[in-house]
Enzyme design. Structure first.
Site, PDB file in Angstrom:
ATOM      1  CE  LYS A   1     -32.755  35.319  -3.504  1.00  9.85           C
ATOM      2  NZ  LYS A   1     -32.107  34.013  -3.649  1.00  9.85           N
TER       3      LYS A   1
ATOM      4  CG  ASP B   1     -36.394  34.319  -1.894  1.00  8.82           C
ATOM      5  OD1 ASP B   1     -36.135  33.913  -0.743  1.00  8.82           O
ATOM      6  OD2 ASP B   1     -35.920  33.804  -2.926  1.00  8.82           O
TER       7      ASP B   1
HETATM    8  P1  ATP Z   1     -36.018  32.131  -5.952  1.00 15.09           P
HETATM    9  O1  ATP Z   1     -34.561  32.390  -5.868  1.00 15.09           O
HETATM   10  O2  ATP Z   1     -36.858  33.163  -5.244  1.00 15.09           O
HETATM   11  O3  ATP Z   1     -36.430  30.726  -5.659  1.00 15.09           O
HETATM   12  P2  ATP Z   1     -35.715  32.419  -8.774  1.00 15.09           P
HETATM   13  O4  ATP Z   1     -35.052  33.748  -8.824  1.00 15.09           O
HETATM   14  O5  ATP Z   1     -34.861  31.218  -8.988  1.00 15.09           O
HETATM   15  O6  ATP Z   1     -36.501  32.313  -7.434  1.00 15.09           O
HETATM   16  P3  ATP Z   1     -37.883  33.452 -10.333  1.00 15.09           P
HETATM   17  O7  ATP Z   1     -37.317  34.150 -11.516  1.00 15.09           O
HETATM   18  O8  ATP Z   1     -38.332  34.298  -9.215  1.00 15.09           O
HETATM   19  O9  ATP Z   1     -36.856  32.361  -9.840  1.00 15.09           O
HETATM   20  O10 ATP Z   1     -39.122  32.569 -10.832  1.00 15.09           O
HETATM   21  C1  ATP Z   1     -39.233  31.186 -10.738  1.00 15.09           C
HETATM   22  C2  ATP Z   1     -40.420  30.727 -11.596  1.00 15.09           C
HETATM   23  O11 ATP Z   1     -41.595  31.442 -11.206  1.00 15.09           O
HETATM   24  C3  ATP Z   1     -40.222  30.993 -13.077  1.00 15.09           C
HETATM   25  O12 ATP Z   1     -39.767  29.838 -13.706  1.00 15.09           O
HETATM   26  C4  ATP Z   1     -41.586  31.423 -13.577  1.00 15.09           C
HETATM   27  O13 ATP Z   1     -42.243  30.377 -14.250  1.00 15.09           O
HETATM   28  C5  ATP Z   1     -42.408  31.758 -12.345  1.00 15.09           C
HETATM   29  N1  ATP Z   1     -42.781  33.182 -12.255  1.00 15.09           N
HETATM   30  C6  ATP Z   1     -43.925  33.652 -11.808  1.00 15.09           C
HETATM   31  N2  ATP Z   1     -43.935  35.005 -11.820  1.00 15.09           N
HETATM   32  C7  ATP Z   1     -42.749  35.404 -12.263  1.00 15.09           C
HETATM   33  C8  ATP Z   1     -42.173  36.675 -12.493  1.00 15.09           C
HETATM   34  N3  ATP Z   1     -42.831  37.806 -12.262  1.00 15.09           N
HETATM   35  N4  ATP Z   1     -40.903  36.708 -12.930  1.00 15.09           N
HETATM   36  C9  ATP Z   1     -40.212  35.555 -13.142  1.00 15.09           C
HETATM   37  N5  ATP Z   1     -40.736  34.334 -12.982  1.00 15.09           N
HETATM   38  C10 ATP Z   1     -41.995  34.239 -12.532  1.00 15.09           C
END
Ligand code: ATP
Length: 318
Positions: free
Chosen positions: A21, A148
């Site tokens: 998203k 989210d």
């Molecule tokens: P958001 O915008 O929802 O806060 P994001 O997109 O910035 O999240 P994600 O990629 O969802 O960040 O993940 C954040 C952290 O969560 C990563 O640094 C990782 O260590 C941990 N994590 C746990 N499960 C997952 C997964 N399936 N994919 C990615 N990261 C994951």
């Protein structure tokens, strides 16, 4: 007679796809007593997907391939692992699953990639284990996993309030064209909020604006006009993300320099989403951003996109 082919057609395999998203609007209120910041946001799912293939196994097991796969944990801390464990607990099922995640959404990029994996895992395990939960029940479990996650289940366009998990579907017309500027190194969401907390207030007389998504945003979405949408894009966390990662500011400025109608930080960053007037312009903007080398990777996507859904096995044409 045609036979199913492809990985997802293996016996007992379920293949689910869930979208990343972007936040078209992200307004943040001061931290409350429970440590969370109230949000008013507009989520829109984009055509960048996580694929999760679930197959029977003794325990809950995770393997990860694709973009930035090495940055993603494969233990119980993986959000998809937590999703499977929560569904098993909630339904009293003691079954295992192997979840093969193929990542396209950047990790820690502000695009909810982990949340998409969790939403896809919930739906895939529900189908594999035949627990038969209604979408609404899956939504409740999703909210327990993270703010989210419910949106990754529903996709499309939605207003988010509370921690972002109180969703109301929003009407949007047409298709928007985006250029995403990705960073190899992510930003930690808690660190960005902490940096936002520490930003100096504009002044003692500065009264925070009401935490709501304005009617102008809703009208821009319904118009389907990217020029109108460009005028309402905003992210209160942008300054904090830029402070932690100055390259974010460069990407925002460069995107507009090379012809984007507007550019906005997604979520807590560092991904920057640049809005283009149409597909041809998006391709040109992407080329120009690649030439500037301000981002580690540049992608062209569209929005809105559907939420977590079953990918039918590919069948051979007879
Ligand atoms: P958001 O915008 O929802 O806060 P994001 O997109 O910035 O999240 P994600 O990629 O969802 O960040 O993940 C954040 C952290 O969560 C990563 O640094 C990782 O260590 C941990 N994590 C746990 N499960 C997952 C997964 N399936 N994919 C990615 N990261 C994951």
């Amino acid at each position: 007679m045609s036979e199913p082919v492809g990985e997802s057609a293996a016996a007992g395999a379920v293949h689910v796809r869930a979208p990343g998203k972007i936040n078209l609007v992200l307004k943040v209120g001061p931290v409350s007593e429970d440590g969370y910041h109230p949000l008013a946001t507009v989520f829109q799912a984009v055509s960048l997907y996580e694929d999760v293939i679930a197959t029977p196994a003794e325990e809950i097991e995770i393997s990860v391939t694709g973009r930035q796969a090495r940055q993603v944990p494969t233990d119980e801390s993986n959000l998809a692992h937590r999703a499977a464990a929560l569904l098993a607990e909630a339904t009293g099922i003691s079954r295992g699953v192997h979840l093969q995640i193929t990542k396209n959404v950047p990790t820690a990029g502000g695009m909810g990639g982990g949340s998409a994996d969790a939403a896809a895992a919930l739906l895939a395990c529900d189908l594999l284990w035949e627990t038969g939960l209604a979408r609404e029940e899956l939504g409740h479990l999703a909210a327990e996993l993270g703010a989210d996650v419910p949106f990754a289940l529903t996709g499309q366009t939605a207003l988010g309030r509370g921690r972002g998990d109180e969703l109301t579907p929003a009407l949007a017309r047409g298709r928007f064209h985006w250029v995403l500027a990705l960073s190899e190194e992510g930003l930690s969401t808690p660190e960005v909020f902490a940096a936002w907390d520490a930003l100096p207030a504009a002044g003692p007389e500065d009264v925070p604006a009401p935490l709501e998504v304005g009617e102008d945003v809703m009208q821009a979405l319904v118009s389907g006009d990217p020029h109108r949408l460009a005028g309402v894009l905003v992210n209160d966390l942008a300054a904090a993300a830029e402070q932690l990662r100055p390259a974010v500011g460069t990407m925002l400025a460069d995107a507009v320099d090379v012809g984007a109608l507007a550019a906005v930080v997604s979520g807590s960053g560092p991904t920057v989403a640049a809005l283009a007037p149409d597909h041809a312009a998006a391709l040109e903007i992407a080329g120009a951003l690649r030439a500037k080398q301000c981002a580690d990777e540049v992608l062209v996507v569209t929005s809105p996109a559907p939420g977590a859904r079953l990918v039918e096995p590919v069948r051979e044409s007879s």
